[in-house]
Design a protein around this motif. Structure first.
Motif, PDB file in Angstrom:
ATOM      1  N   ILE A 334       0.881  -1.335  -0.033  1.00  0.00           N
ATOM      2  CA  ILE A 334       0.113   0.236   0.010  1.00  0.00           C
ATOM      3  C   ILE A 334       0.887   1.321   0.079  1.00  0.00           C
ATOM      4  O   ILE A 334       1.608   1.701   0.957  1.00  0.00           O
ATOM      5  CB  ILE A 334      -0.921   0.066   1.249  1.00  0.00           C
ATOM      6  N   THR A 335       0.739   2.181  -1.022  1.00  0.00           N
ATOM      7  CA  THR A 335       1.449   3.415  -1.212  1.00  0.00           C
ATOM      8  C   THR A 335       0.633   4.667  -1.331  1.00  0.00           C
ATOM      9  O   THR A 335      -0.147   4.345  -2.627  1.00  0.00           O
ATOM     10  CB  THR A 335       2.615   3.130  -1.681  1.00  0.00           C
ATOM     11  N   GLY A 336       0.514   5.436  -0.986  1.00  0.00           N
ATOM     12  CA  GLY A 336      -0.158   6.637  -1.724  1.00  0.00           C
ATOM     13  C   GLY A 336       0.855   7.693  -2.540  1.00  0.00           C
ATOM     14  O   GLY A 336       0.386   8.496  -2.996  1.00  0.00           O
ATOM     15  N   TRP A 337       2.097   6.882  -2.539  1.00  0.00           N
ATOM     16  CA  TRP A 337       2.980   7.701  -3.596  1.00  0.00           C
ATOM     17  C   TRP A 337       3.325   6.779  -4.788  1.00  0.00           C
ATOM     18  O   TRP A 337       4.721   6.119  -4.564  1.00  0.00           O
ATOM     19  CB  TRP A 337       4.141   7.970  -2.658  1.00  0.00           C
ATOM     20  N   PRO A 338       2.751   6.948  -5.926  1.00  0.00           N
ATOM     21  CA  PRO A 338       2.955   5.613  -6.794  1.00  0.00           C
ATOM     22  C   PRO A 338       4.077   5.925  -7.538  1.00  0.00           C
ATOM     23  O   PRO A 338       4.944   5.166  -7.959  1.00  0.00           O
ATOM     24  CB  PRO A 338       1.530   5.624  -7.578  1.00  0.00           C
ATOM     25  N   GLY A 339       4.464   7.246  -7.536  1.00  0.00           N
ATOM     26  CA  GLY A 339       5.832   7.636  -8.344  1.00  0.00           C
ATOM     27  C   GLY A 339       7.068   7.630  -7.132  1.00  0.00           C
ATOM     28  O   GLY A 339       8.415   7.958  -7.552  1.00  0.00           O
ATOM     29  N   GLY A 340       6.699   6.966  -6.025  1.00  0.00           N
ATOM     30  CA  GLY A 340       8.064   7.063  -4.963  1.00  0.00           C
ATOM     31  C   GLY A 340       7.654   8.582  -3.978  1.00  0.00           C
ATOM     32  O   GLY A 340       7.413   9.489  -4.623  1.00  0.00           O
ATOM     33  N   MET A 569       1.737  -3.238  -5.724  1.00  0.00           N
ATOM     34  CA  MET A 569       1.482  -1.931  -5.587  1.00  0.00           C
ATOM     35  C   MET A 569       0.011  -1.502  -5.425  1.00  0.00           C
ATOM     36  O   MET A 569      -0.652  -1.942  -6.469  1.00  0.00           O
ATOM     37  CB  MET A 569       2.304  -0.955  -6.409  1.00  0.00           C
ATOM     38  N   ALA A 570      -0.129  -1.222  -4.391  1.00  0.00           N
ATOM     39  CA  ALA A 570      -1.785  -0.805  -3.981  1.00  0.00           C
ATOM     40  C   ALA A 570      -1.839   0.650  -3.871  1.00  0.00           C
ATOM     41  O   ALA A 570      -1.430   0.940  -2.719  1.00  0.00           O
ATOM     42  CB  ALA A 570      -2.322  -1.812  -3.213  1.00  0.00           C
ATOM     43  N   VAL A 571      -2.679   1.535  -4.727  1.00  0.00           N
ATOM     44  CA  VAL A 571      -2.687   2.838  -4.539  1.00  0.00           C
ATOM     45  C   VAL A 571      -4.171   3.286  -3.997  1.00  0.00           C
ATOM     46  O   VAL A 571      -5.155   3.093  -4.653  1.00  0.00           O
ATOM     47  CB  VAL A 571      -2.280   3.652  -5.921  1.00  0.00           C
ATOM     48  N   ALA A 617     -10.538  -2.610  -2.361  1.00  0.00           N
ATOM     49  CA  ALA A 617     -10.318  -1.977  -0.916  1.00  0.00           C
ATOM     50  C   ALA A 617     -11.016  -2.876  -0.029  1.00  0.00           C
ATOM     51  O   ALA A 617     -10.333  -2.895   1.269  1.00  0.00           O
ATOM     52  CB  ALA A 617     -10.818  -0.366  -0.812  1.00  0.00           C
ATOM     53  N   GLU A 618     -12.127  -3.541  -0.287  1.00  0.00           N
ATOM     54  CA  GLU A 618     -12.651  -4.181   0.973  1.00  0.00           C
ATOM     55  C   GLU A 618     -12.030  -5.513   1.151  1.00  0.00           C
ATOM     56  O   GLU A 618     -11.884  -5.996   2.218  1.00  0.00           O
ATOM     57  CB  GLU A 618     -14.143  -4.458   0.039  1.00  0.00           C
ATOM     58  N   LEU A 619     -11.422  -6.221   0.147  1.00  0.00           N
ATOM     59  CA  LEU A 619     -10.355  -7.199   0.397  1.00  0.00           C
ATOM     60  C   LEU A 619      -9.430  -6.912   1.244  1.00  0.00           C
ATOM     61  O   LEU A 619      -9.098  -7.604   2.138  1.00  0.00           O
ATOM     62  CB  LEU A 619     -10.114  -7.820  -0.802  1.00  0.00           C
ATOM     63  N   TYR A 620      -8.660  -5.815   1.095  1.00  0.00           N
ATOM     64  CA  TYR A 620      -7.664  -5.460   1.892  1.00  0.00           C
ATOM     65  C   TYR A 620      -8.075  -5.024   3.359  1.00  0.00           C
ATOM     66  O   TYR A 620      -7.479  -5.580   4.321  1.00  0.00           O
ATOM     67  CB  TYR A 620      -6.880  -4.075   1.689  1.00  0.00           C
ATOM     68  N   ASP A 621      -9.369  -4.698   3.535  1.00  0.00           N
ATOM     69  CA  ASP A 621      -9.782  -4.155   4.808  1.00  0.00           C
ATOM     70  C   ASP A 621     -10.095  -5.810   5.622  1.00  0.00           C
ATOM     71  O   ASP A 621      -9.734  -5.846   6.619  1.00  0.00           O
ATOM     72  CB  ASP A 621     -11.247  -3.423   4.526  1.00  0.00           C
ATOM     73  N   LYS A 622     -10.711  -6.526   4.755  1.00  0.00           N
ATOM     74  CA  LYS A 622     -10.974  -7.949   5.511  1.00  0.00           C
ATOM     75  C   LYS A 622      -9.781  -8.499   5.791  1.00  0.00           C
ATOM     76  O   LYS A 622      -9.774  -9.501   6.846  1.00  0.00           O
ATOM     77  CB  LYS A 622     -11.778  -8.891   4.618  1.00  0.00           C
ATOM     78  N   LEU A 623      -8.471  -8.303   5.196  1.00  0.00           N
ATOM     79  CA  LEU A 623      -7.151  -9.074   5.356  1.00  0.00           C
ATOM     80  C   LEU A 623      -6.636  -8.225   6.853  1.00  0.00           C
ATOM     81  O   LEU A 623      -5.743  -8.715   7.439  1.00  0.00           O
ATOM     82  CB  LEU A 623      -6.303  -8.897   4.370  1.00  0.00           C
ATOM     83  N   GLY A 624      -7.327  -7.232   7.207  1.00  0.00           N
ATOM     84  CA  GLY A 624      -6.679  -6.412   8.405  1.00  0.00           C
ATOM     85  C   GLY A 624      -6.267  -5.609   8.064  1.00  0.00           C
ATOM     86  O   GLY A 624      -5.622  -4.692   9.012  1.00  0.00           O
ATOM     87  N   MET A 625      -6.055  -4.826   6.868  1.00  0.00           N
ATOM     88  CA  MET A 625      -5.396  -3.720   6.742  1.00  0.00           C
ATOM     89  C   MET A 625      -6.392  -2.362   6.979  1.00  0.00           C
ATOM     90  O   MET A 625      -7.584  -2.350   7.547  1.00  0.00           O
ATOM     91  CB  MET A 625      -5.118  -3.440   5.237  1.00  0.00           C
ATOM     92  N   ALA A 626      -5.854  -1.044   6.622  1.00  0.00           N
ATOM     93  CA  ALA A 626      -6.667   0.036   6.940  1.00  0.00           C
ATOM     94  C   ALA A 626      -7.686   0.061   5.935  1.00  0.00           C
ATOM     95  O   ALA A 626      -7.568  -0.364   4.850  1.00  0.00           O
ATOM     96  CB  ALA A 626      -5.782   1.324   6.768  1.00  0.00           C
ATOM     97  N   GLU A 627      -8.876   0.604   6.474  1.00  0.00           N
ATOM     98  CA  GLU A 627     -10.016   0.703   5.479  1.00  0.00           C
ATOM     99  C   GLU A 627      -9.887   2.084   4.409  1.00  0.00           C
ATOM    100  O   GLU A 627      -9.838   3.097   4.948  1.00  0.00           O
ATOM    101  CB  GLU A 627     -11.205   0.857   6.093  1.00  0.00           C
TER     102      GLU A 627
END
Length: 645
Positions: A334-340, A569-571, A617-627
């Protein structure tokens, strides 16, 4: 080339012999050789051979190989009798969609077969004569001695031939009504669903099963789900292809994409012992979370051992250690910075911090794939100050409806008159287009003027969307790759001109990042050819200075998404960014509301994109990541290391 597995565990799942190959060309060559060997054997015995033939994109490579064997090795078809599976009804044999025309163009016109030995259902006979005609077709098959080798494809509904769901095991050649899903899938060949015939003449299930040898071919991710049902599911009239489980000599030939839902590839630990590398561990853990509806950090040793993952716990356990490892791996995608992120520790980030800003080149197969598939990431890269370029690889002109093109042509004509410009040429073009459309039949290739206008419509929309995202004209590139410009749904193969144009743009931009469409579920194949153009161009650039400092990220389009265990990479996309993405997609007005090629999914493209991004996003949430509101996903391609997508 894969091996035909036959261990006891596998046979619990796979009820039909199944072979998997890296590429369709490999299996097509093998199938053609099998047919050729049987033809030669019968020639030595002074006997004929009866082939049951299929149409569509799947068997084309087999026919091409047979033609090659005829021309290069002297394979004769003088002792061959053929019976085709089916034909639309009604259908004139001269129409572009006719299977008579298909078979002539793809096989019969290039070999020495006696045309009296060729049998294809007749789509022109009177309806009151159809029943007797079908009875006669069956009689001819019997009189020929029965079918020795039957080639099959498979439809999305599980139909073989045109035996739709509900077809009886005992059915024979007959007139059938086509399933709604089948007509939607065929719409691209007829340019609109309303032009697709509602009926067809087809061999029946019993006719097919009477063949001594059956070969079914399926390629592409779009066939993966129905192949899994056919090979591993129960025999049922709702999926006619499952009747092949009862045939003693059937083999299914697949490429890796079509085999991806089979248990031995999707969940190999259920079939036998596996090599628990990092990728396999992550795949197993994600599968277990989804099966039990538990987040990663709540999995226990018992969860693993009771669900076929005891070997994983034994080798890498306890569960706590495995959970922590995979939780961190998934979180680091997970990154909010896809370009680094500049001036930041990038050791656990999918993209490197430097250089910043980066030169980014986004390849879009059609003029709207960029905003549909990665619009949120596209916007974020621009907002964060990177020099973003977008390359629209094809014109997308065949996806513009005739009435939209006429509307724009009329606008130009009236505009010229209103501003006292030289409008005679615009008037002439407008009249020429009108005259052509009066006699245009479904499948006819548009005249050049109409194709050009349709291409300009897509260009204007793509430019509007790119401008909305913040790109200047000099960073918007229209490649119009030649392979696409046939005027038909069927495109040319990738050529050197396509590669040269792609490589020239890469050399011009010298990107630090490349984004390309890795969505091989695209039903028309354009994405695959466009991806091949990018990959081959990058491979040929290995001597360039920019190559050593370039990351290639693959996104997926409107038909498919990366599995969670594949994502690198998940943006995250905020609600405001999702709304901006939607507005960018709306700039493509010709593709909204009533598109030429909607595919099997009736939702509009913006709806598909949002639902898919929210689902990730829902799948990530179900794995225990931030929503998060939504997530766009990417997988990195590394030439020479990660070659298979």
């Amino acid at each position: 080339m894969s091996e035909l597995l036959a261990n006891r565990e596998l046979q619990q799942y796979e009820k039909i012999a199944t072979r998997v190959f890296n590429k369709p060309e490999e299996s097509s060559e093998l199938i053609a050789r099998e047919i050729a060997d049987m033809i030669k054997k019968r020639q030595q015995e002074d006997r004929h051979i009866v082939l049951g033939l299929a149409t569509g994109s799947t068997p084309k490579e087999v026919y091409a190989e047979l033609i090659k064997l005829h021309k290069e090795e002297g394979l004769s078809f003088s002792n061959v009798i053929t019976f085709n599976l089916d034909e639309y009804y009604p259908m004139d044999p001269g129409q572009a969609q006719s299977y008579v025309r298909f078979m002539d163009e793809k096989l019969f016109d290039h070999i020495d077969i006696d045309k009296n030995n060729v049998h294809i259902p007749d789509g022109t006979i009177d309806r009151e004569d159809v029943f007797d005609y079908c009875q006669e077709y069956e009689k001819k098959i019997r009189e020929a001695g029965g079918i020795d080798i039957q080639l099959l494809g498979i439809g999305r509904t599980g139909h073989i031939g045109f035996n739709e769901p509900g077809s009886s095991r005992e059915s024979h050649t007959r007139l059938v009504t086509l399933d709604k899903a089948t007509r939607i899938d065929a719409a691209s060949d007829f340019f609109e669903e309303r032009f697709v015939p509602r009926n067809a003449i087809t061999m029946g299930v019993a006719t097919i099963l009477d063949a001594r040898r059956i070969i079914l071919m399926a390629y592409g991710a779009g066939k993966a789900s129905i192949i899994q049902r056919t090979v591993e599911g129960d025999v049922s009239e709702s999926v006619p292809a499952t009747f092949l489980q009862d045939h003693p000599n059937t083999t299914i030939f697949l490429d890796k994409s079509a085999s991806s839902e089979l248990t031995r590839f999707k969940n190999p630990w259920l079939v036998g012992s596996v090599d628990w590398d990092d990728r396999m561990i992550r795949s197993g853990v994600v599968w277990l979370c989804q099966k039990l509806d538990k987040p990663i950090l709540k999995l226990t040793d018992e969860d693993y051992t009771e669900n076929g993952l005891g070997e994983l716990v034994t080798e890498h356990g306890p569960a706590y250690n495995i959970n922590i490892k995979i939780f961190n791996e998934v979180q680091h995608t997970i990154t909010g910075w896809p370009g680094g992120k500049p001036n930041a520790d990038d050791s656990n980030r999918p993209e490197r911090a430097a250089p910043f800003p980066k030169r980014v080149l986004v390849f879009s197969p059609h003029p709207d794939d960029d905003v549909i598939s990665m619009g949120g990431t596209f916007l974020r890269l621009i907002d964060q100050g990177h020099e973003v370029h977008v390359a629209y690889q094809t014109s997308g002109n065949i996806a513009v409806l005739d009435e939209d093109a006429v509307r724009f042509a009329d606008f130009v004509r009236v505009y010229a008159k209103e501003f006292d410009l030289k409008g005679e040429e615009a008037e002439k073009i407008f009249r020429k287009i009108q005259d052509f459309l009066k006699t245009k039949r479904p499948g006819d290739v548009d005249i050049p003027e109409l194709r050009q206008i349709k291409g300009l419509v897509r260009q204007a929309e793509a430019r509007a969307a790119a401008h909305f995202c913040g790109l200047p004209d000099e960073q918007i590139h229209f490649q119009n790759l030649p392979f696409y410009e046939t005027g038909q749904v069927q495109k040319s193969p990738l050529g050197e001109d396509d590669i040269a144009l792609t490589k020239a743009l890469l050399d011009k931009v010298k990107p630090h990042q490349v984004y390309a469409a890795g969505d091989l579920a695209d039903p028309h194949g354009t994405h695959k050819v466009c991806l091949d153009a990018v990959m081959e161009s990058i491979r040929r650039s290995s001597d360039k200075s920019w190559y050593k400092d370039c990351f290639v990220w693959l996104y997926r389009g409107a038909w498919h998404e990366w599995d969670i265990d594949q994502i690198e990479m998940a943006v995250p996309i905020s609600p405001d960014e999702l709304a901006r993405k939607r507005r960018a997609i709306f700039k493509h007005q010709s593709q909204k509301d009533n598109v030429a090629f909607p595919g099997s999914d009736k939702r509009e493209f913006w709806q598909r994109a949002e639902d898919r991004n929210r689902g990730t996003a829902e799948l990530y949430d179900k794995l225990g990541m931030a929503e998060y509101e939504a997530i766009e996903a990417f997988v990195r391609w590394i030439p020479g290391i990660k070659e298979i997508v």
